[in-house]
Write a protein that holds these residues in place. Structure first.
Motif: not given
Length: 68
Positions: A43-62
């Motif tokens: 919606g009108r909100e934008v959220h920023a997060i780290g791009a890598t899973c903290t548990h497994y190191g996987a790329p969250l963009i996928e």
């Protein structure tokens, strides 16, 4: 790459991003302060997060964006 350097991809969020470049419910990969990050618009909100899973190191963009 040597020395454990990570190649940063996408826009530099530190200088800003056009709101219309963010699609609803879709993550945008970029970086800020030398760290990979993702932006997600809901919606009108934008959220920023780290791009890598903290548990497994996987790329969250996928990953899927589900709900809020």
């Amino acid at each position: 790459m040597s020395g454990g350097e990570t190649k940063l991809e996408g826009p530099d969020f530190g200088v800003g991003v056009q709101l219309d470049s963010l699609r609803e419910g879709e993550a945008l990969l970029g970086h800020v302060g030398g760290e990979a990050a993702s932006l997600v618009r809901g919606g009108r909100e934008v959220h920023a997060i780290g791009a890598t899973c903290t548990h497994y190191g996987a790329p969250l963009i996928e990953s899927l964006v589900v709900g809020d």
